[in-house]
Design an enzyme around this catalytic site. Structure first.
Site, PDB file in Angstrom:
ATOM      1  N   ASN A 169       0.920  -1.122  -0.010  1.00  0.00           N
ATOM      2  CA  ASN A 169       0.037   0.032  -0.004  1.00  0.00           C
ATOM      3  C   ASN A 169       0.947   1.351   0.055  1.00  0.00           C
ATOM      4  OD1 ASN A 169      -1.464   2.233   1.184  1.00  0.00           O
ATOM      5  ND2 ASN A 169      -2.974   0.932   1.643  1.00  0.00           N
TER       6      ASN A 169
ATOM      7  N   HIS B 171       1.047   5.914   2.156  1.00  0.00           N
ATOM      8  CA  HIS B 171       1.867   6.501   3.315  1.00  0.00           C
ATOM      9  C   HIS B 171       3.291   7.319   2.829  1.00  0.00           C
ATOM     10  CE1 HIS B 171      -0.531   5.330   6.245  1.00  0.00           C
ATOM     11  NE2 HIS B 171      -0.615   3.929   5.908  1.00  0.00           N
TER      12      HIS B 171
ATOM     13  N   HIS C 296      -5.232   4.071  -1.850  1.00  0.00           N
ATOM     14  CA  HIS C 296      -6.726   4.441  -1.697  1.00  0.00           C
ATOM     15  C   HIS C 296      -6.918   5.930  -1.896  1.00  0.00           C
ATOM     16  CE1 HIS C 296      -9.857   4.779   2.103  1.00  0.00           C
ATOM     17  NE2 HIS C 296     -10.369   5.198   1.164  1.00  0.00           N
TER      18      HIS C 296
ATOM     19  N   ARG D 126      -8.789   8.670  -0.969  1.00  0.00           N
ATOM     20  CA  ARG D 126      -9.862   9.205  -0.030  1.00  0.00           C
ATOM     21  C   ARG D 126     -10.861  10.359  -0.537  1.00  0.00           C
ATOM     22  NH1 ARG D 126      -9.471   7.321   5.591  1.00  0.00           N
ATOM     23  NH2 ARG D 126     -10.587   9.140   6.116  1.00  0.00           N
TER      24      ARG D 126
ATOM     25  N   ARG E  66      -6.515  13.182   1.628  1.00  0.00           N
ATOM     26  CA  ARG E  66      -5.450  13.647   2.535  1.00  0.00           C
ATOM     27  C   ARG E  66      -4.084  12.844   2.270  1.00  0.00           C
ATOM     28  NH1 ARG E  66      -6.978   9.986   7.754  1.00  0.00           N
ATOM     29  NH2 ARG E  66      -8.659  11.236   7.706  1.00  0.00           N
TER      30      ARG E  66
ATOM     31  N   GLU F  61      -8.702   0.807  -3.633  1.00  0.00           N
ATOM     32  CA  GLU F  61      -9.621   1.110  -2.486  1.00  0.00           C
ATOM     33  C   GLU F  61     -10.469   2.285  -2.699  1.00  0.00           C
ATOM     34  OE1 GLU F  61      -7.460   1.264   1.450  1.00  0.00           O
ATOM     35  OE2 GLU F  61      -6.544  -0.577   0.959  1.00  0.00           O
TER      36      GLU F  61
ATOM     37  N   THR G 268      -8.107   3.612   8.227  1.00  0.00           N
ATOM     38  CA  THR G 268      -9.270   2.904   8.419  1.00  0.00           C
ATOM     39  C   THR G 268      -9.650   2.116   9.691  1.00  0.00           C
ATOM     40  OG1 THR G 268      -9.080   2.558   5.954  1.00  0.00           O
ATOM     41  CG2 THR G 268     -10.801   1.336   6.694  1.00  0.00           C
TER      42      THR G 268
ATOM     43  N   GLU H  89     -11.456  -8.901   2.269  1.00  0.00           N
ATOM     44  CA  GLU H  89      -9.968  -8.631   2.773  1.00  0.00           C
ATOM     45  C   GLU H  89     -10.405  -8.582   4.082  1.00  0.00           C
ATOM     46  OE1 GLU H  89      -7.537  -5.375   1.288  1.00  0.00           O
ATOM     47  OE2 GLU H  89      -6.616  -5.228   3.252  1.00  0.00           O
TER      48      GLU H  89
ATOM     49  N   HIS I 274      -4.112  -4.631   7.207  1.00  0.00           N
ATOM     50  CA  HIS I 274      -4.119  -3.507   8.046  1.00  0.00           C
ATOM     51  C   HIS I 274      -3.505  -3.885   9.356  1.00  0.00           C
ATOM     52  CE1 HIS I 274      -5.665  -0.038   9.898  1.00  0.00           C
ATOM     53  NE2 HIS I 274      -6.004   0.502   8.514  1.00  0.00           N
TER      54      HIS I 274
HETATM   55  N1  PXP Z   1      -5.807  -2.779   3.767  1.00  0.00           N
HETATM   56  C1  PXP Z   1      -6.792  -1.874   3.923  1.00  0.00           C
HETATM   57  C2  PXP Z   1      -8.133  -2.121   3.240  1.00  0.00           C
HETATM   58  C3  PXP Z   1      -6.521  -0.659   4.194  1.00  0.00           C
HETATM   59  O1  PXP Z   1      -7.273   0.487   4.135  1.00  0.00           O
HETATM   60  C4  PXP Z   1      -5.191  -0.216   4.745  1.00  0.00           C
HETATM   61  C5  PXP Z   1      -4.663   1.002   5.139  1.00  0.00           C
HETATM   62  O2  PXP Z   1      -4.965   2.122   4.175  1.00  0.00           O
HETATM   63  C6  PXP Z   1      -4.177  -1.462   4.649  1.00  0.00           C
HETATM   64  C7  PXP Z   1      -4.770  -2.658   4.278  1.00  0.00           C
HETATM   65  C8  PXP Z   1      -2.705  -1.311   5.077  1.00  0.00           C
HETATM   66  O3  PXP Z   1      -2.725  -1.029   6.349  1.00  0.00           O
HETATM   67  P1  PXP Z   1      -1.133  -0.453   6.824  1.00  0.00           P
HETATM   68  O4  PXP Z   1      -0.849   0.962   6.460  1.00  0.00           O
HETATM   69  O5  PXP Z   1      -1.536  -0.169   8.365  1.00  0.00           O
HETATM   70  O6  PXP Z   1      -0.206  -1.662   6.714  1.00  0.00           O
END
Ligand code: PXP
Length: 242
Positions: free
Chosen positions: A9, A12, A45, A47, A51, A72, A103, A153, A192
């Site tokens: 992902n 960040h 994602h 949003r 952000r 996402e 999330t 998921e 997550h």
């Molecule tokens: N899966 C989903 C659906 C998410 O919304 C996120 C965070 O945006 C992640 C996985 C990844 O989470 P993390 O950044 O905590 O690894």
């Protein structure tokens, strides 16, 4: 058993960029570096509050990603319209609350059934594989199956935030939910809050196909660099699922 695939992902990296409204660090360059190091897919994602990822990032990612692009989206009609036009390979439907830091829980497939059913149909018609981000609760899984998505998921946040016996109980919940999902014909991804310390037991759950990991990899890469970070995470996953 084959190892779950690692999808990184990239949100960040965009969070860091937006902190200074700069053009760098670029989540697209990060995605390409993750792919070069062996990641099997890229997740992002967009949003509603923009952000982190911006609209242009989605187009640039689509052009650059050579593995699989998983977008996402919330159930918001405007976001779904963008998703439908994004030509992503996969879509994950997620909840979105304005004030959350990230999330916070799975989408409530039972409460959101009418909107969720509509969104699943729209994104499937757009040509992507659809998953729904839900808590590891059999009632949620049954509803997602009924609404016609091929994947869930599973939200691993409660597991990741817990320790000791509570973590063990959360792990059992995820393992049972995976078994239940597979038994009714749903395929299973998870993610997550996963990091280098907690990912192994999740990677070892039979039937989990893909792990979505974001924050912990960006945090690790600050010290170790992207190539080592991706390779180390791949090794954690492979060793756990041997
Ligand atoms: N899966 C989903 C659906 C998410 O919304 C996120 C965070 O945006 C992640 C996985 C990844 O989470 P993390 O950044 O905590 O690894």
């Amino acid at each position: 058993m084959s190892s779950p695939r690692l999808h990184v992902n990239v949100d960040h990296i965009a969070t860091l960029r937006q902190a200074r409204r700069e053009a760098f660090p670029d989540p697209v360059e990060w995605a390409k570096a993750c792919e070069a190091a062996g990641a099997h897919g890229i997740t992002c994602h967009l949003r509603t509050d923009r952000r982190h990822m911006q609209d242009a990032d989605i187009h640039r990612l689509r052009a650059a990603v050579t593995t699989l692009l998983n977008l996402e989206s919330s159930l918001d009609d405007g976001m779904l319209r963008i998703a439908e036009q994004s030509n992503s390979d996969a879509y994950c439907l997620v909840p979105e609350n304005r004030l959350e830091i990230t999330t916070e829980g799975g989408l409530d497939a039972i409460r959101e059934a009418p909107r969720l059913g509509d969104a699943i149909g729209r994104l499937a018609a757009a040509g992507g594989v659809v998953s729904v981000f839900v808590d590891p609760d059999p009632r949620q899984l049954d509803k997602v199956m009924e609404l016609g998505a091929p994947f869930v998921e599973l939200h691993t946040g409660s597991y990741a935030n817990a320790s000791g016996p509570v973590r063990e109980a959360e792990l059992a919940r995820l393992a049972n939910a995976t078994a239940h999902a597979r038994s009714i014909g749903l395929r299973v991804n998870a993610g997550h809050g996963l990091d280098f310390e907690n990912i192994a037991p999740i990677a070892a759950i039979e039937g989990v196909e893909e792990l979505n990991v974001g924050f912990s990899m960006v945090a690790r890469a600050v010290f170790d660099g992207v190539e080592k970070t991706v390779k180390d995470m791949l090794r954690c996953i492979e060793e756990a699922s041997k």
